[in-house]
Structures are given as C-alpha cells and as structure tokens.
Design a protein around this motif. Structure first.
Motif, PDB file in Angstrom:
ATOM      1  N   THR A   9     -11.555  35.042  13.178  1.00 40.39           N
ATOM      2  CA  THR A   9     -10.970  35.995  14.068  1.00 40.39           C
ATOM      3  C   THR A   9     -12.192  36.183  15.623  1.00 40.39           C
ATOM      4  OG1 THR A   9     -11.104  37.899  12.357  1.00 40.39           O
ATOM      5  CG2 THR A   9     -10.844  38.835  14.657  1.00 40.39           C
ATOM      6  N   TRP A  10     -11.053  35.678  15.841  1.00 44.01           N
ATOM      7  CA  TRP A  10     -11.130  35.167  17.790  1.00 44.01           C
ATOM      8  C   TRP A  10     -11.618  37.024  19.121  1.00 44.01           C
ATOM      9  CZ3 TRP A  10     -13.037  32.544  21.234  1.00 44.01           C
ATOM     10  CH2 TRP A  10     -12.762  33.085  22.489  1.00 44.01           C
ATOM     11  N   SER A  11     -12.144  37.482  19.237  1.00 39.57           N
ATOM     12  CA  SER A  11     -12.709  38.576  20.643  1.00 39.57           C
ATOM     13  C   SER A  11     -12.328  38.064  21.469  1.00 39.57           C
ATOM     14  CB  SER A  11     -13.320  38.837  20.069  1.00 39.57           C
ATOM     15  OG  SER A  11     -13.730  40.239  21.501  1.00 39.57           O
ATOM     16  N   TRP A  17     -16.211  34.097  18.579  1.00 38.54           N
ATOM     17  CA  TRP A  17     -14.870  34.256  17.630  1.00 38.54           C
ATOM     18  C   TRP A  17     -16.267  35.550  16.477  1.00 38.54           C
ATOM     19  CZ3 TRP A  17     -11.578  31.789  16.319  1.00 38.54           C
ATOM     20  CH2 TRP A  17     -10.672  30.754  17.208  1.00 38.54           C
ATOM     21  N   TRP A  18     -15.968  36.343  15.866  1.00 33.54           N
ATOM     22  CA  TRP A  18     -16.195  37.135  15.351  1.00 33.54           C
ATOM     23  C   TRP A  18     -16.951  36.191  14.208  1.00 33.54           C
ATOM     24  CZ3 TRP A  18     -15.608  42.957  13.680  1.00 33.54           C
ATOM     25  CH2 TRP A  18     -15.565  43.209  14.665  1.00 33.54           C
ATOM     26  N   GLU A  19     -18.858  36.511  14.223  1.00 33.47           N
ATOM     27  CA  GLU A  19     -19.954  36.273  13.172  1.00 33.47           C
ATOM     28  C   GLU A  19     -19.311  36.376  11.520  1.00 33.47           C
ATOM     29  OE1 GLU A  19     -23.515  36.790  14.875  1.00 33.47           O
ATOM     30  OE2 GLU A  19     -23.505  35.254  16.436  1.00 33.47           O
ATOM     31  N   ALA A  40      -9.912  39.573   8.138  1.00 31.21           N
ATOM     32  CA  ALA A  40      -9.234  39.519   9.199  1.00 31.21           C
ATOM     33  C   ALA A  40      -8.434  40.299  10.032  1.00 31.21           C
ATOM     34  CB  ALA A  40      -9.023  38.163   9.471  1.00 31.21           C
ATOM     35  N   LEU A  41      -7.053  40.666   8.940  1.00 27.89           N
ATOM     36  CA  LEU A  41      -5.934  41.724   9.300  1.00 27.89           C
ATOM     37  C   LEU A  41      -6.762  43.218  10.197  1.00 27.89           C
ATOM     38  CD1 LEU A  41      -2.986  40.457   7.039  1.00 27.89           C
ATOM     39  CD2 LEU A  41      -3.664  40.050  10.023  1.00 27.89           C
ATOM     40  N   GLU A  42      -7.836  43.518   8.683  1.00 21.14           N
ATOM     41  CA  GLU A  42      -8.241  44.932   9.268  1.00 21.14           C
ATOM     42  C   GLU A  42      -9.315  44.535  10.436  1.00 21.14           C
ATOM     43  OE1 GLU A  42     -11.406  47.783   6.386  1.00 21.14           O
ATOM     44  OE2 GLU A  42     -10.908  45.953   5.658  1.00 21.14           O
ATOM     45  N   ILE A  43      -9.782  43.732  10.716  1.00 18.49           N
ATOM     46  CA  ILE A  43     -10.720  43.929  11.936  1.00 18.49           C
ATOM     47  C   ILE A  43      -9.425  43.609  12.917  1.00 18.49           C
ATOM     48  CG2 ILE A  43     -12.070  42.170  13.318  1.00 18.49           C
ATOM     49  CD1 ILE A  43     -13.302  41.455  10.898  1.00 18.49           C
ATOM     50  N   CYS A  44      -8.308  43.109  13.175  1.00 21.96           N
ATOM     51  CA  CYS A  44      -7.376  42.982  14.506  1.00 21.96           C
ATOM     52  C   CYS A  44      -6.844  44.562  14.459  1.00 21.96           C
ATOM     53  CB  CYS A  44      -6.752  42.111  13.968  1.00 21.96           C
ATOM     54  SG  CYS A  44      -7.421  40.603  14.106  1.00 21.96           S
ATOM     55  N   THR A  45      -6.425  45.049  13.161  1.00 21.30           N
ATOM     56  CA  THR A  45      -5.859  46.695  13.010  1.00 21.30           C
ATOM     57  C   THR A  45      -7.018  47.492  13.937  1.00 21.30           C
ATOM     58  OG1 THR A  45      -4.621  45.712  11.167  1.00 21.30           O
ATOM     59  CG2 THR A  45      -4.785  48.297  11.711  1.00 21.30           C
ATOM     60  N   PRO A  58      -6.668  42.659  21.584  1.00 22.68           N
ATOM     61  CA  PRO A  58      -7.771  42.712  21.776  1.00 22.68           C
ATOM     62  C   PRO A  58      -8.820  41.465  21.045  1.00 22.68           C
ATOM     63  CG  PRO A  58      -7.222  44.982  21.104  1.00 22.68           C
ATOM     64  CD  PRO A  58      -5.925  43.783  21.120  1.00 22.68           C
ATOM     65  N   GLU A  59      -7.785  40.946  19.199  1.00 23.22           N
ATOM     66  CA  GLU A  59      -8.631  40.773  18.623  1.00 23.22           C
ATOM     67  C   GLU A  59      -7.307  40.092  17.957  1.00 23.22           C
ATOM     68  OE1 GLU A  59     -11.949  40.997  17.802  1.00 23.22           O
ATOM     69  OE2 GLU A  59     -11.749  42.339  19.536  1.00 23.22           O
ATOM     70  N   MET A  60      -7.572  38.855  17.240  1.00 21.81           N
ATOM     71  CA  MET A  60      -6.851  37.851  16.774  1.00 21.81           C
ATOM     72  C   MET A  60      -7.426  37.033  15.636  1.00 21.81           C
ATOM     73  SD  MET A  60      -4.829  35.353  19.126  1.00 21.81           S
ATOM     74  CE  MET A  60      -5.725  35.287  20.817  1.00 21.81           C
ATOM     75  N   THR A  61      -6.613  37.192  14.223  1.00 26.09           N
ATOM     76  CA  THR A  61      -6.618  35.955  13.420  1.00 26.09           C
ATOM     77  C   THR A  61      -6.295  34.746  13.512  1.00 26.09           C
ATOM     78  OG1 THR A  61      -4.510  36.294  12.607  1.00 26.09           O
ATOM     79  CG2 THR A  61      -6.291  38.324  11.587  1.00 26.09           C
ATOM     80  N   VAL A  62      -7.033  33.239  13.195  1.00 27.37           N
ATOM     81  CA  VAL A  62      -6.880  32.372  13.268  1.00 27.37           C
ATOM     82  C   VAL A  62      -7.293  31.477  12.223  1.00 27.37           C
ATOM     83  CG1 VAL A  62      -7.312  30.279  14.299  1.00 27.37           C
ATOM     84  CG2 VAL A  62      -7.286  32.266  16.035  1.00 27.37           C
ATOM     85  N   PRO A  63      -5.863  30.811  11.252  1.00 24.19           N
ATOM     86  CA  PRO A  63      -6.362  30.371  10.164  1.00 24.19           C
ATOM     87  C   PRO A  63      -7.003  29.215  10.584  1.00 24.19           C
ATOM     88  CG  PRO A  63      -3.238  30.476  10.604  1.00 24.19           C
ATOM     89  CD  PRO A  63      -4.445  31.091  11.985  1.00 24.19           C
TER      90      PRO A  63
END
Length: 73
Positions: A9-11, A17-19, A40-45, A58-63
């Motif tokens: 997860t990128w901020s 990156w999220w730790e 990861a989707l919960e963090i972004c949501t 603000p946040e995005m998931t990256v495989p």
C-alpha cells in the motif's frame, strides 16, 4: 516466486509505503508491509473519507508481483 494475492500500500500523502501491521511508513519496498487484497483495500477505503476530488488518491494498492517486476526489470 511472488504470491499473486499479496499487495503493498502506497501513501501518496507520506510518499512512503505502509509498514507491516499498519504501523508507520517505509521508504524502501523491502521494509514495506505485505497485505492480502482485502486488507490493502480496507486501508485505501478508510483513507478516502474527507478526500477532495481534485487531489490524487491518498493511498493505493499495488500488487507485489507488479512491484517485483518493475524492480527486477
């Protein structure tokens, strides 16, 4: 071999990156947390609340497999 259902997860706000365990931010991919897709989707949501439409996400998931490919070339 990289697992298919693992995400980073990128901020964009912190430019890090999220730790692991959602505790802080890491500069290096090697130090970043590995999350299942739902985590990861919960963090972004949660980060979407209060977002203005004219600002980047603000946040995005990256495989992880995409990150590994980009780093390894």
């Amino acid at each position: 071999m990289v697992e298919n259902n693992i995400y980073l997860t990128w901020s964009d706000e912190h430019r890090r990156w999220w730790e692991p365990g959602r505790h802080g931010y890491a500069k290096r991919i090697a130090d970043s947390g590995r999350y299942k897709e739902a985590q990861a989707l919960e963090i972004c949501t949660k980060a979407m609340f209060g977002r203005r439409g004219d600002h980047p996400l603000p946040e995005m998931t990256v495989p992880l497999k995409r990150v590994t490919f980009a780093v390894e070339g």
